[in-house]
Design a protein around this motif. Structure first.
Motif, PDB file in Angstrom:
ATOM      1  N   VAL A   6       0.860  -1.245  -0.032  1.00 50.36           N
ATOM      2  CA  VAL A   6      -0.070  -0.136   0.018  1.00 50.36           C
ATOM      3  C   VAL A   6       0.861   1.361   0.081  1.00 50.36           C
ATOM      4  N   GLY A   7       0.660   2.087  -1.157  1.00 51.38           N
ATOM      5  CA  GLY A   7       1.352   3.451  -1.017  1.00 51.38           C
ATOM      6  C   GLY A   7       0.590   4.300  -0.327  1.00 51.38           C
ATOM      7  N   VAL A   8       1.332   5.144   0.688  1.00 51.51           N
ATOM      8  CA  VAL A   8       0.642   6.032   1.527  1.00 51.51           C
ATOM      9  C   VAL A   8       0.889   7.581   1.049  1.00 51.51           C
ATOM     10  N   PHE A   9      -0.093   8.366   0.820  1.00 52.85           N
ATOM     11  CA  PHE A   9      -0.097   9.756   0.287  1.00 52.85           C
ATOM     12  C   PHE A   9      -0.897  10.633   0.989  1.00 52.85           C
ATOM     13  N   GLN A  10      -0.417  11.712   1.220  1.00 54.21           N
ATOM     14  CA  GLN A  10      -1.261  12.866   1.751  1.00 54.21           C
ATOM     15  C   GLN A  10      -1.312  14.021   0.935  1.00 54.21           C
ATOM     16  N   ASN A  11      -2.226  14.734   0.522  1.00 56.06           N
ATOM     17  CA  ASN A  11      -2.742  15.930  -0.292  1.00 56.06           C
ATOM     18  C   ASN A  11      -1.471  15.994  -1.560  1.00 56.06           C
ATOM     19  N   GLN A  12      -1.471  14.862  -2.047  1.00 51.19           N
ATOM     20  CA  GLN A  12      -0.517  14.825  -3.274  1.00 51.19           C
ATOM     21  C   GLN A  12      -1.567  14.587  -4.623  1.00 51.19           C
ATOM     22  N   SER A  13      -1.112  14.907  -5.666  1.00 45.51           N
ATOM     23  CA  SER A  13      -2.030  15.059  -6.927  1.00 45.51           C
ATOM     24  C   SER A  13      -2.279  13.696  -7.577  1.00 45.51           C
ATOM     25  N   PRO A  14      -3.572  13.502  -7.898  1.00 45.36           N
ATOM     26  CA  PRO A  14      -3.647  12.106  -8.455  1.00 45.36           C
ATOM     27  C   PRO A  14      -2.575  11.761  -9.700  1.00 45.36           C
ATOM     28  N   ASP A  55       0.059  -2.101  -5.116  1.00 47.24           N
ATOM     29  CA  ASP A  55      -1.311  -2.845  -5.090  1.00 47.24           C
ATOM     30  C   ASP A  55      -2.464  -2.045  -4.757  1.00 47.24           C
ATOM     31  N   MET A  56      -2.104  -1.072  -3.819  1.00 50.36           N
ATOM     32  CA  MET A  56      -3.354  -0.100  -3.285  1.00 50.36           C
ATOM     33  C   MET A  56      -2.509   1.281  -2.929  1.00 50.36           C
ATOM     34  N   VAL A  57      -3.541   2.022  -2.636  1.00 52.89           N
ATOM     35  CA  VAL A  57      -2.841   3.337  -2.020  1.00 52.89           C
ATOM     36  C   VAL A  57      -3.734   3.632  -0.833  1.00 52.89           C
ATOM     37  N   GLN A  58      -3.064   4.500  -0.078  1.00 56.52           N
ATOM     38  CA  GLN A  58      -3.878   4.823   1.154  1.00 56.52           C
ATOM     39  C   GLN A  58      -3.810   6.583   1.176  1.00 56.52           C
ATOM     40  N   LEU A  59      -4.880   7.294   1.407  1.00 50.84           N
ATOM     41  CA  LEU A  59      -5.010   8.786   1.593  1.00 50.84           C
ATOM     42  C   LEU A  59      -5.058   9.165   2.753  1.00 50.84           C
ATOM     43  N   HIS A  60      -4.232  10.044   2.932  1.00 52.42           N
ATOM     44  CA  HIS A  60      -3.849  10.463   4.429  1.00 52.42           C
ATOM     45  C   HIS A  60      -4.135  11.921   4.960  1.00 52.42           C
ATOM     46  N   GLY A  61      -4.524  12.757   3.719  1.00 55.00           N
ATOM     47  CA  GLY A  61      -4.790  13.947   3.966  1.00 55.00           C
ATOM     48  C   GLY A  61      -6.360  14.619   3.792  1.00 55.00           C
ATOM     49  N   THR A  62      -6.466  15.707   3.418  1.00 56.37           N
ATOM     50  CA  THR A  62      -7.574  16.139   3.404  1.00 56.37           C
ATOM     51  C   THR A  62      -8.477  16.303   2.110  1.00 56.37           C
ATOM     52  N   GLU A  63      -8.149  15.358   1.312  1.00 54.44           N
ATOM     53  CA  GLU A  63      -8.859  15.008  -0.057  1.00 54.44           C
ATOM     54  C   GLU A  63     -10.034  14.779  -0.310  1.00 54.44           C
ATOM     55  N   GLY A  64     -10.684  14.105   0.852  1.00 53.71           N
ATOM     56  CA  GLY A  64     -12.225  13.794   0.804  1.00 53.71           C
ATOM     57  C   GLY A  64     -12.293  12.460   0.288  1.00 53.71           C
ATOM     58  N   MET A  65     -13.374  12.058   0.590  1.00 52.99           N
ATOM     59  CA  MET A  65     -13.754  10.387   0.358  1.00 52.99           C
ATOM     60  C   MET A  65     -13.827  10.294  -1.263  1.00 52.99           C
ATOM     61  N   ALA A  66     -14.189  11.312  -1.861  1.00 57.67           N
ATOM     62  CA  ALA A  66     -14.501  10.862  -3.417  1.00 57.67           C
ATOM     63  C   ALA A  66     -12.963  10.800  -4.128  1.00 57.67           C
ATOM     64  N   ALA A  67     -11.849  11.349  -3.475  1.00 57.47           N
ATOM     65  CA  ALA A  67     -10.739  11.168  -3.950  1.00 57.47           C
ATOM     66  C   ALA A  67     -10.137   9.566  -3.932  1.00 57.47           C
ATOM     67  N   ALA A  68     -10.854   8.717  -3.259  1.00 54.32           N
ATOM     68  CA  ALA A  68     -10.406   7.490  -3.100  1.00 54.32           C
ATOM     69  C   ALA A  68     -10.963   6.529  -4.106  1.00 54.32           C
TER      70      ALA A  68
END
Length: 584
Positions: free
Chosen positions: A414-422, A435-448
């Motif tokens: 799992v790659g962990v990202f925080q407020n980084q561009s798609p 295999d997967m990513v993890q969004l750890h910032g303020t991107e919101g649900m839809a960004a996942a």
């Protein structure tokens, strides 16, 4: 028995001079002594007196119902045995305050066809009065009367006769504690009154004993009651055995001689549908219904009718109670640590791409981790997580977590990202093979959304916590439930400090009560925040989260794992998960 070696061949520890009684055997032995003392008491009714009460009860409250006819009468709908259980040996109190009759009315009015009532007093805090109350309060109502199952550690004809006099339609006979000759005697005794018993099996040799004793309604306990290990494949395995022996148990065939029932471990419509596909006629569900905020909604959401399953918009069948299935070790920076975590049985290996993190990896480091994990898992490409589209966000997340659980039997990166561009996220996914990513910032649900990230994404939700009290903000659980969308593959709950901007990575222990509230609403979650080898056991046993995530808690220094701590953490999580799942 005229042939004790034959009749006792399936009994755990038989002829082992050093055998120690399992919990099941200990409880059964205690009940044997209880009844020996009770029957010896002159104030207790004799069996003949109990027999005389049976027709009187039936005349006043209606005739006995045949369990197999009740089950078959539901086809193509799966019959549901909803259980009333105040407590258990391992879980302690579940809902001691509930009134058995009132709870049974909720169950039956929502479509339960059988009500299972625990009547053992010490460990389960039940009694015959509960069962009689259930029988009386579900008779002559606006809904069809359910069959009443006395769930007890039955070893004598007296207990069966007693059950009949108190309003039972059927009783449970546990093959694991009954020699074959006694099992047959009890089945025959029950049938002499028109009662068809539920005969419980778990192992191959118990199936053989049940069939030879004449069982027709066979309940498969997915939990081994000697070791308490849970395996939902047990029902499918027993179904295969029955097929090979030529036993016909097709739920949609009215002439089928046998009926097969699945007991323990189920809580969702997906569990019901899984067993429907192998012709299971009845499922028994207990703890998740007892803990559900609204049992009627929980039963409706089980989609017992196959047509309901196809068109359902809400597939959550009560609280999530299956315990911890996913262990994630995050902050991995090198192949050696990755392989160590895999060997320890971690499901997810996290690599961090956030520049400010002390554990941030380069592309080359991430590639080496991915390669090591692929070699360990004997694969050469990205893992794919298959998902079935659902109509509601909650259902979609339940489906997603089940899919991830299946896929991560081989460890995934799992790659962990925080407020980084798609664009950057997709580039790292492609170049590193994540295999997967993890969004750890303020991107919101839809960004996942997978279309945005190119792979499934875990959405981190930071739960604001007071650093002094360790408690989350009031209403945090409901706020989370109101905010979910169908985009993420799963939800991870982490700590954010009240008054601080950035969440996650605080090392502050998460308010585990929030996870419990969310899971009681049916949503499985991963928890992080302040987890260590020292507290993982408590976290898993008290909250039973679907997943746990650790990073700094198993480090020798930032970015370098302490191998002993990793082993201790993952092993502790797995051991605690087994302990937390124990119970009847």
């Amino acid at each position: 028995s005229s042939n004790p070696d034959f009749d006792g061949r399936h009994l755990f520890g038989y002829k082992d001079a050093n055998h120690e009684l399992s919990k099941l055997q200990s409880i059964t032995a205690t009940r044997v002594l209880d009844y020996q003392n009770y029957i010896a008491d002159k104030a207790s009714p004799s069996e003949d007196e109990l027999k005389a009460k049976i027709p009187e009860f039936w005349k006043a409250n209606g005739d006995i119902l045949n369990l197999q006819k009740v089950i078959k009468g539901q086809s193509p709908r799966m019959a549901l045995a909803a259980e009333f259980k105040r407590a258990s040996p391992s879980k302690g109190d579940i809902a001691v305050h509930l009134d058995a009759g009132e709870q049974a009315q909720k169950y039956a009015s929502a479509g339960a066809n059988i009500i299972s009532v625990l009547t053992e007093p010490r460990w389960f805090k039940g009694g015959l009065a509960d069962m009689t109350s259930v029988r009386l309060q579900t008779t002559n109502q606006s809904f069809p009367r359910p069959a009443i199952l006395r769930k007890e550690f039955t070893t004598s004809k007296y207990q069966i006769t007693e059950a009949l006099a108190a309003g039972a339609d059927t009783i449970l006979l546990i093959v694991a504690v009954l020699p074959q000759h006694l099992l047959k005697e009890l089945i025959d005794h029950a049938r002499s009154f028109g009662m068809e018993p539920l005969v419980e099996v778990h192992s191959d040799n118990e199936v053989e004993v049940a069939l030879q004793a004449g069982a027709k309604v066979i309940g498969v306990n997915n939990r081994n009651l000697h070791t308490f290990q849970m395996d939902l494949h047990t029902t499918e395995h027993v179904a295969d055995i029955l097929k090979k022996q030529g036993c016909v148990f097709d739920h949609n065939d009215a002439s089928a001689e046998y009926s097969i029932c699945s007991l323990s471990g189920m809580s969702t419509a997906f569990d019901v549908d899984r067993y429907r596909k192998i012709n299971v006629g009845m499922c028994l569900i207990g703890e998740s219904l007892m803990r559900a905020a609204d049992p009627k909604v929980a039963i409706a959401n089980l989609c017992l009718d196959p047509k309901e399953f196809e068109k359902a918009s809400s597939l959550v069948g009560g609280a999530y109670t299956k315990g911890t299935k996913i262990v994630k070790v995050c902050g991995i920076t090198n192949a050696e640590d990755a392989v160590l975590a895999c060997r320890a049985s971690a499901n997810l290996i996290g690599v961090i791409f956030v520049p400010k993190s002390k554990r941030c990896v380069s592309k080359e480091q991430a590639k080496s981790v991915v390669e090591a994990v692929r070699v360990f898992g004997e694969r050469t490409a990205q893992m794919k997580v298959s998902k079935t589209k659902q109509e509601s966000a909650l259902n979609q997340l339940v489906v997603n977590t089940q899919s991830l659980e299946d896929a991560s039997r081989r460890p995934m990166v799992v790659g962990v990202f925080q407020n980084q561009s798609p664009e950057f996220i997709r580039e790292m996914v492609k170049e590193c093979g994540l295999d997967m990513v993890q969004l750890h910032g303020t991107e919101g649900m839809a960004a996942a959304n997978e279309e945005i990230c190119s792979v499934p994404a875990i959405r981190v939700v930071d739960v604001e916590t007071d650093p002094e009290t360790g408690k989350a903000t009031e209403g945090a659980a409901q706020t989370l439930l109101d905010s979910i969308t169908a985009d993420p593959i799963a939800i991870l709950l982490d700590t954010s400090i009240k008054g601080k901007k950035d969440g996650g990575g605080t090392g502050v222990t998460f308010d585990w009560g929030i996870a419990e509230k969310v899971q009681n609403a049916g949503l499985p979650v991963i928890i992080a925040g302040g987890l260590t080898p020292d507290n993982i056991g408590e976290a898993v046993t008290s909250t039973r989260p679907w997943g746990v995530d650790v990073s700094s808690g198993v480090e020798a220094s930032p970015g370098k794992k302490d191998h002993d701590k990793v082993k201790s953490f993952v092993g502790g999580a797995r051991k605690a998960a087994i302990e937390a799942s124990k119970g009847f």
